[in-house]
Design an enzyme around this catalytic site. Structure first.
Site, PDB file in Angstrom:
ATOM      1  CG  ASP A  27      49.896  37.966  61.278  1.00 21.97           C
ATOM      2  OD1 ASP A  27      49.446  38.467  60.219  1.00 21.97           O
ATOM      3  OD2 ASP A  27      50.567  36.928  61.276  1.00 21.97           O
ATOM      4  CD1 TRP A  28      43.268  38.179  58.996  1.00 21.29           C
ATOM      5  CD2 TRP A  28      43.977  39.401  57.271  1.00 21.29           C
ATOM      6  NE1 TRP A  28      42.197  38.379  58.176  1.00 21.29           N
ATOM      7  CE2 TRP A  28      42.610  39.131  57.097  1.00 21.29           C
ATOM      8  CE3 TRP A  28      44.637  40.152  56.297  1.00 21.29           C
ATOM      9  CZ2 TRP A  28      41.887  39.572  55.986  1.00 21.29           C
ATOM     10  CZ3 TRP A  28      43.920  40.586  55.201  1.00 21.29           C
ATOM     11  CH2 TRP A  28      42.557  40.299  55.054  1.00 21.29           C
TER      12      TRP A  28
END
Ligand code: BGC
Length: 766
Positions: free
Chosen positions: A293-294
């Site tokens: 994820d980011w």
């Protein structure tokens, strides 16, 4: 130079293609693909391999590179072949511009995969996923993903970060809007349908894009519903509740997975080998790649699990995270980690193989610009076809929560003429909020507002006053301070129009930016002064239809007690106003059912229908006795149960039959039930089947959804619906840490919601 390498690898491939040109089997296709990937891998430097594992954000503009705050020169990295994927580059012109850099300037010209959060539509926005789940209509949900893919693909995108399949039982968590609700059975069916919708049958088709199942795993179970918070759940919950929808997407052949921000039982998901390698890649044999994820790799340091970003990169790759989204851990440190012997190059090769395979499957090596056709972009984006699918989905997502008669007259559906209708509420005239939170591809203010939708029915008179703002000022970064908690100056004129109206439609709820990532709430009441407005209007006119728009279950006890008609419309996207008007006027008979329980009070959360019994489930003989499982200040039951939703017509269930009442573990039972439309409208019903495993090696839920079918019945018509109960449906992850069916008694209910009362039972015997 680059071309020579590509030619070289193409030559190797060509021979294998020729050999098997007549053999169309899956096996030989896979073999050829493996050979293509291996031959490309064999000519890549370590640095280039690591580049494929690197994903950058790029708020790209045709006229120039992304304006990022990092010191990294992303353009230089693109030119050097050090970027495998970009996100947030959209539009044919922009995608072509970035693709051109890698294709023409980097040594090997390996095309980029272009990711984007096409969560519920790209430019034409469909209902938020929680709303779509309320349709229980798998065909429509698949279609919605299909048109979203088509529109995004026409704009240059070939990879969506969806579906989010996180089960959640906590409406305080803002991201419940992005999932399919509380139930693993419904969630699995929807997850499967959405992947099939995005990816289609052929990923190389120009209308399909790769899907990404997220967030692996348990992100939907944060403590206290607080975003990004700690998750502690035991193996039974992990296997029986959280993992099934993820597994369903592997069965649907999803090409990518995204890991999660949260820790699970002490280990951040991004560094969790048990999740990513043991379960996903080994047990489930997932062949695609896992993207972080980011920034979730660099967050390993914030979790206190890695000492620095280099250590974070080491932990993440070892655990099975193949691509780094915006942590700069792989690009900055992986090469060194390999050289130091801390990370084996074989791990890098495995990750790159997975990434290249998806690129081949998308057909990017055949034509890196295949998603970059300006004419197609013009034709497809915002087309009639897409708007029609989105409208259909929006109508099907609406849930009728209440429709009681006043003086023997139900307010819904509305009469089509001769009515003086007062429309009240800022959200009634809002063209933005209905787009929800995840609409980064859409233009602002492009939804059809409720007022616009209602005005299309011209034979009634409509007057509108907003009464009160929901939020004040800019709304993207919603903070509590933006909610209007004091300004009631518009109440008076709203009350005036209500006094004169035959019926009042009040559109109230959460602003689109009040749910979604980072938007956890401790209070689930209708925010700000809106409830006060509703109460004031009620004093002068009781004929109120409350149209709720929100991204999660809300606590609406006062409304349920007083307001005769309540319609849950979530955030329905571009066609919101049209869909709502068509339902209010009865041109579509509402058919949605809640995919999440509505609590009476936020203190009941987590609240869900398939809870356990406890040792003291029922009142003791003396009702004054306190020692049983309940709240003392609030009725413990939900306000609206899972699976609940009304129609303008009514349905009767009878003749519930089983073909056997005893089966052995590998046998099946056929179940049938007769459903009749007993009301005055044609309509749709979601027939729901629930099972209770009465006693198990681990305690079992009071009931679990194990089948459903959405049917259409004309007035007076009956239909017999059939279900088959088999091993698949009866098994659970038992005390032996295995999926097993246990012998014993089972109860079975069929009905129109999780409180179904038509009941029978059977036994599983040796
Ligand atoms: C979200 C992901 C999303 C990613 C890229 C993250 O903040 O958790 O779901 O796909 O950003 O936009």
């Amino acid at each position: 130079m680059k071309k020579i390498y590509i030619l070289l690898s193409l030559l190797i491939l060509f021979s294998s293609c020729k050999n098997s040109s007549k053999n169309n089997s899956e096996k030989s296709k896979n073999l050829i693909l493996t050979q293509k990937v291996d031959s490309l891998l064999s000519i890549m430097t370590l640095k280039e391999k690591i580049g494929q594992m690197n994903q950058y954000n790029g708020s790209w503009d045709v006229t120039g590179p992304p304006k990022d705050s990092t010191s990294i020169n992303k353009v230089a990295h693109l030119e050097q072949g050090l970027v495998g994927a970009m996100l947030n580059v959209k539009g044919v012109k922009n995608v072509r511009a970035v693709q051109k850099i890698v294709v023409e300037k980097s040594r090997l010209g390996i095309p980029l995969i272009i990711g984007f959060d096409v969560i519920h539509g790209y430019k034409t926005i469909s209902p938020i996923p929680l709303a779509e789940a309320a349709s229980w209509d798998l065909k429509a949900i698949k279609k919605s993903a299909e048109v979203a893919a088509k529109e995004a693909a026409a704009s240059g995108i070939n990879w969506t970060f969806a579906p989010m399949v996180d089960i959640s039982r906590d409406a305080r968590w803002g991201r419940v809007m992005e999932g399919a609700g509380e139930d693993p059975f419904l969630g699995s069916k929807i997850a499967y349908a959405r992947v099939k919708g995005f990816q289609g049958e052929d990923l190389s088709n120009v209308n399909t894009i790769a899907a990404c199942t997220k967030h692996f795993a348990a992100y939907g179970f944060p403590e206290a519903g607080k975003e990004y918070n700690t998750v502690s759940v035991g193996m039974p919950t992990l296997y029986n509740i959280i993992l099934p929808p993820f597994k369903a997407t592997v069965k649907a052949d999803v090409k990518t997975f995204m890991n999660a921000f949260n820790e699970l039982n002490g280990i951040p998901a991004t560094a969790d080998t048990f999740l990513q390698r043991d379960i996903l890649k080994n047990d489930w044999n997932f062949k695609g790649f896992v993207v972080s994820d980011w920034g979730s790799i660099m967050e390993l340091e914030h979790h206190g699990y890695a000492t620095d970003n280099k250590h974070a990169g080491e932990l993440a790759i070892k655990a099975g995270s193949d691509m780094d989204m915006e942590s700069y851990a792989y690009i900055d440190h992986l090469e060194e980690l390999v050289k130091e012997g801390k990370v084996k190059e074989a791990l890098i090769d495995d990750a790159v193989r997975r990434i290249l395979t998806v690129k081949y499957e998308l057909g990017l090596f055949d034509n890196p610009y295949k998603y970059c056709d300006l004419d197609r972009e013009k034709q497809v984006v915002n087309s009639k076809e897409i708007n029609a699918a989105v409208l259909d989905m929006a109508k099907k997502s609406i849930v009728l929560l209440k429709n009681e008669a006043i003086n023997n007259q139900k307010l819904l559906p509305l009469k089509k003429e001769g009515q003086n209708i007062a429309v009240i509420g800022a959200l009634a005239n809002d063209k933005d909020s209905m787009l929800g939170n995840w609409r980064i591809g859409a233009d602002n203010n492009t939804a059809v507002s409720v007022l616009e939708g209602l005005k299309k029915y011209k034979d009634n008179t409509i007057t509108y006053k907003k009464g009160a703002d929901v939020v004040i000022g800019k709304t993207f970064f919603y903070y509590d301070t933006k909610i209007n908690k004091t300004d009631k100056s518009g109440f008076k004129e709203a009350i005036e129009i209500a006094k004169k109206a035959d019926v009042v439609i009040m559109v109230l709820g959460e602003h689109g930016f009040q749910s979604g990532e980072g938007r956890s709430r401790t209070n689930l009441d209708i925010p700000g002064v809106q409830l006060d407005l509703l109460k004031e209007v009620y004093k002068v006119n009781k004929k109120i239809i409350l149209v709720l728009t929100n991204g999660r279950p809300l606590t609406i006890n006062w409304s349920e007690e007083h307001i005769p008609a309540i319609v849950e419309t979530w955030q329905l996207g571009t066609q919101a106003g049209n869909a709502i008007a068509q339902v209010l006027y009865g041109d579509y008979n509402p058919s949605g059912k809640l995919p999440m329980t509505f609590p009476r009070h936020v203190g009941q959360i987590p609240i869900y229908y398939s809870h356990k019994k406890t040792g003291r489930p029922t009142p003791l003989p003396d009702p004054a006795m306190v020692f049983w499982s309940k709240y003392t200040d609030v009725d413990s039951s939900p306000l609206y149960p899972f699976g609940y939703g009304l129609s303008y017509t009514s349905f009767e269930y009878k003749n519930l039959k089983l073909n056997k009442t005893k089966i052995s573990i590998n046998e099946e039972i056929n179940v049938s039930v007769e459903v009749t439309n007993t009301g005055n409208f044609d309509g749709e019903e979601v027939v729901q089947l629930y099972i209770q495993d009465v006693c198990g090696s681990l305690t079992r839920p009071v009931k679990e959804l194990k089948g459903f079918e959405k049917i259409h019945l004309k007035i007076g018509a009956s239909k017999t619906i059939y279900f088959t109960i088999d091993f698949e449906l009866l098994q659970f992850y038992t005390a032996n840490n295995k999926w097993e069916v246990e012998l014993g008694d089972f109860n079975l209910w069929i009905g129109g919601n999780s409180n179904a009362t038509l009941k029978t039972s059977f036994k599983v015997v040796k």
